[in-house]
Design a protein around this motif. Sequence first.
Motif, PDB file in Angstrom:
ATOM      1  N   ARG A 152       9.775  -9.858 -27.883  1.00  0.00           N
ATOM      2  CA  ARG A 152       9.655  -8.646 -27.062  1.00  0.00           C
ATOM      3  C   ARG A 152       8.198  -8.388 -26.690  1.00  0.00           C
ATOM      4  N   ASP A 153       8.019  -7.543 -25.661  1.00  0.00           N
ATOM      5  CA  ASP A 153       6.695  -7.050 -25.329  1.00  0.00           C
ATOM      6  C   ASP A 153       6.305  -5.959 -26.319  1.00  0.00           C
ATOM      7  N   VAL A 154       5.001  -5.843 -26.565  1.00  0.00           N
ATOM      8  CA  VAL A 154       4.493  -4.825 -27.481  1.00  0.00           C
ATOM      9  C   VAL A 154       3.678  -3.807 -26.679  1.00  0.00           C
ATOM     10  N   ARG A 155       4.025  -2.575 -26.793  1.00  0.00           N
ATOM     11  CA  ARG A 155       3.290  -1.520 -26.089  1.00  0.00           C
ATOM     12  C   ARG A 155       2.189  -0.969 -26.996  1.00  0.00           C
ATOM     13  N   LEU A 156       0.941  -1.028 -26.511  1.00  0.00           N
ATOM     14  CA  LEU A 156      -0.191  -0.477 -27.246  1.00  0.00           C
ATOM     15  C   LEU A 156      -0.781   0.701 -26.487  1.00  0.00           C
ATOM     16  N   THR A 157      -1.293   1.671 -27.221  1.00  0.00           N
ATOM     17  CA  THR A 157      -2.042   2.748 -26.594  1.00  0.00           C
ATOM     18  C   THR A 157      -3.412   2.213 -26.173  1.00  0.00           C
ATOM     19  N   PRO A 158      -4.115   2.884 -25.254  1.00  0.00           N
ATOM     20  CA  PRO A 158      -5.459   2.422 -24.888  1.00  0.00           C
ATOM     21  C   PRO A 158      -6.393   2.264 -26.074  1.00  0.00           C
ATOM     22  N   THR A 159      -6.315   3.155 -27.042  1.00  0.00           N
ATOM     23  CA  THR A 159      -7.181   3.059 -28.226  1.00  0.00           C
ATOM     24  C   THR A 159      -6.801   1.850 -29.075  1.00  0.00           C
ATOM     25  N   GLU A 160      -5.510   1.626 -29.278  1.00  0.00           N
ATOM     26  CA  GLU A 160      -5.063   0.458 -30.033  1.00  0.00           C
ATOM     27  C   GLU A 160      -5.508  -0.827 -29.344  1.00  0.00           C
ATOM     28  N   TRP A 161      -5.384  -0.861 -28.011  1.00  0.00           N
ATOM     29  CA  TRP A 161      -5.792  -2.052 -27.266  1.00  0.00           C
ATOM     30  C   TRP A 161      -7.283  -2.323 -27.430  1.00  0.00           C
ATOM     31  N   HIS A 162      -8.110  -1.294 -27.294  1.00  0.00           N
ATOM     32  CA  HIS A 162      -9.560  -1.458 -27.390  1.00  0.00           C
ATOM     33  C   HIS A 162      -9.946  -1.992 -28.767  1.00  0.00           C
ATOM     34  N   LEU A 163      -9.323  -1.459 -29.786  1.00  0.00           N
ATOM     35  CA  LEU A 163      -9.607  -1.896 -31.155  1.00  0.00           C
ATOM     36  C   LEU A 163      -9.195  -3.356 -31.350  1.00  0.00           C
ATOM     37  N   LEU A 164      -8.001  -3.700 -30.898  1.00  0.00           N
ATOM     38  CA  LEU A 164      -7.519  -5.083 -31.034  1.00  0.00           C
ATOM     39  C   LEU A 164      -8.386  -6.044 -30.229  1.00  0.00           C
ATOM     40  N   GLU A 165      -8.796  -5.638 -29.042  1.00  0.00           N
ATOM     41  CA  GLU A 165      -9.597  -6.496 -28.174  1.00  0.00           C
ATOM     42  C   GLU A 165     -10.906  -6.907 -28.836  1.00  0.00           C
ATOM     43  N   ILE A 166     -11.574  -5.977 -29.480  1.00  0.00           N
ATOM     44  CA  ILE A 166     -12.840  -6.280 -30.151  1.00  0.00           C
ATOM     45  C   ILE A 166     -12.614  -7.303 -31.266  1.00  0.00           C
ATOM     46  N   SER A 176     -17.959  -4.555 -38.576  1.00  0.00           N
ATOM     47  CA  SER A 176     -18.186  -3.403 -39.446  1.00  0.00           C
ATOM     48  C   SER A 176     -17.405  -2.177 -38.965  1.00  0.00           C
ATOM     49  N   GLN A 177     -17.109  -1.304 -39.909  1.00  0.00           N
ATOM     50  CA  GLN A 177     -16.451  -0.042 -39.576  1.00  0.00           C
ATOM     51  C   GLN A 177     -17.284   0.746 -38.568  1.00  0.00           C
ATOM     52  N   ASN A 194     -11.389   7.381 -41.387  1.00  0.00           N
ATOM     53  CA  ASN A 194      -9.951   7.645 -41.417  1.00  0.00           C
ATOM     54  C   ASN A 194      -9.297   7.277 -40.089  1.00  0.00           C
ATOM     55  N   TYR A 195     -10.043   7.366 -38.975  1.00  0.00           N
ATOM     56  CA  TYR A 195      -9.517   6.951 -37.674  1.00  0.00           C
ATOM     57  C   TYR A 195      -9.117   5.479 -37.726  1.00  0.00           C
ATOM     58  N   LEU A 196      -9.980   4.662 -38.307  1.00  0.00           N
ATOM     59  CA  LEU A 196      -9.711   3.229 -38.373  1.00  0.00           C
ATOM     60  C   LEU A 196      -8.488   2.941 -39.234  1.00  0.00           C
ATOM     61  N   ARG A 197      -8.371   3.621 -40.347  1.00  0.00           N
ATOM     62  CA  ARG A 197      -7.222   3.387 -41.232  1.00  0.00           C
ATOM     63  C   ARG A 197      -5.917   3.689 -40.505  1.00  0.00           C
ATOM     64  N   VAL A 198      -5.892   4.775 -39.779  1.00  0.00           N
ATOM     65  CA  VAL A 198      -4.675   5.176 -39.064  1.00  0.00           C
ATOM     66  C   VAL A 198      -4.328   4.159 -37.979  1.00  0.00           C
ATOM     67  N   TYR A 199      -5.310   3.791 -37.155  1.00  0.00           N
ATOM     68  CA  TYR A 199      -5.029   2.912 -36.022  1.00  0.00           C
ATOM     69  C   TYR A 199      -4.790   1.464 -36.451  1.00  0.00           C
ATOM     70  N   MET A 200      -5.451   1.014 -37.491  1.00  0.00           N
ATOM     71  CA  MET A 200      -5.181  -0.329 -37.994  1.00  0.00           C
ATOM     72  C   MET A 200      -3.772  -0.402 -38.578  1.00  0.00           C
ATOM     73  N   MET A 223     -16.277  -2.376 -45.932  1.00  0.00           N
ATOM     74  CA  MET A 223     -17.131  -3.045 -44.969  1.00  0.00           C
ATOM     75  C   MET A 223     -16.582  -3.001 -43.545  1.00  0.00           C
ATOM     76  N   GLY A 224     -15.360  -3.485 -43.344  1.00  0.00           N
ATOM     77  CA  GLY A 224     -14.826  -3.509 -42.000  1.00  0.00           C
ATOM     78  C   GLY A 224     -13.541  -4.297 -41.926  1.00  0.00           C
ATOM     79  N   TYR A 225     -13.329  -4.921 -40.764  1.00  0.00           N
ATOM     80  CA  TYR A 225     -12.081  -5.634 -40.502  1.00  0.00           C
ATOM     81  C   TYR A 225     -12.377  -6.952 -39.805  1.00  0.00           C
ATOM     82  N   ARG A 226     -11.430  -7.881 -39.912  1.00  0.00           N
ATOM     83  CA  ARG A 226     -11.557  -9.136 -39.211  1.00  0.00           C
ATOM     84  C   ARG A 226     -10.200  -9.595 -38.717  1.00  0.00           C
ATOM     85  N   PHE A 227     -10.225 -10.358 -37.626  1.00  0.00           N
ATOM     86  CA  PHE A 227      -9.017 -11.012 -37.115  1.00  0.00           C
ATOM     87  C   PHE A 227      -9.042 -12.464 -37.547  1.00  0.00           C
ATOM     88  N   GLU A 228      -8.006 -12.872 -38.289  1.00  0.00           N
ATOM     89  CA  GLU A 228      -7.887 -14.255 -38.721  1.00  0.00           C
ATOM     90  C   GLU A 228      -6.843 -14.938 -37.846  1.00  0.00           C
TER      91      GLU A 228
END
Length: 229
Positions: A152-166, A176-177, A194-200, A223-228
């Motif tokens: 299926r297609d996945v619908r992301l909010t603009p904020t979710e997209w921006h975070l995933l894109e980075i 880094s956070q 807390n914003y990052l925890r919610v959106y991640m 520290m932060g997050y990474r995409f593997e």
Amino acid sequence: MTRVLVVEDDAQLARALVINLQARQYAVDAAPDGATALSLAAAEPPDVLIVDLGLPDMDGVDVIQALRRWSRAPVLVLSARSGSEDKIRALDAGADDYMTKPFSMDELLARLRAATRRAAEAPTLEPVAGGQVSTDDFTVDLVAKKVKRVDRDVRLTPTEWHLLEILICNPGRLISQRRLLQEVWGPSYSTKTNYLRVYMAQLRRKLEVDPSHPRYLITEPGMGYRFEP
């Protein structure tokens, strides 16, 4: 053979550039507008781009910004706009050099050589081929700004997209956070972890097979997050 993408809506000038570049053994593609340029760049990634700012469908700065989501190819702006504000906007968007029209072909070729030389000498970074990143469970299209699961297609909010894109554009790297908060929400949010925890958590629910044991969107505590990939 170095591949050049010429993004220029003036057909006569575009033809002159193509002829001159091909005569010097460059492989050349040409696009008369921004949408065509981004499509060509995704399908056949160029080694360097020559971009006009005054395009019929979008500003050249927007083309550069869109391109920088997945490509690190050098961008040489060739524009009739000579104001310092235009130059600053283009350079801040990710352009590597700026020339104003009318111009000397010899100087353009020299700058083109310099740009490709700098790119060749730069540290190797992982390219995002064709503007797409595919995993076993989902695919991210950075050009079309779409995400698909297998079924299926996945619908992301603009904020979710921006975070995933980075994260997607920096595979394997710890982001880094503070950087994520500043780039997605702005400088005044650099401590709002807390914003990052919610959106991640939201991204994991949408993309991970087992959100409680993520495979792709990894937390480095404190520290932060990474995409593997």
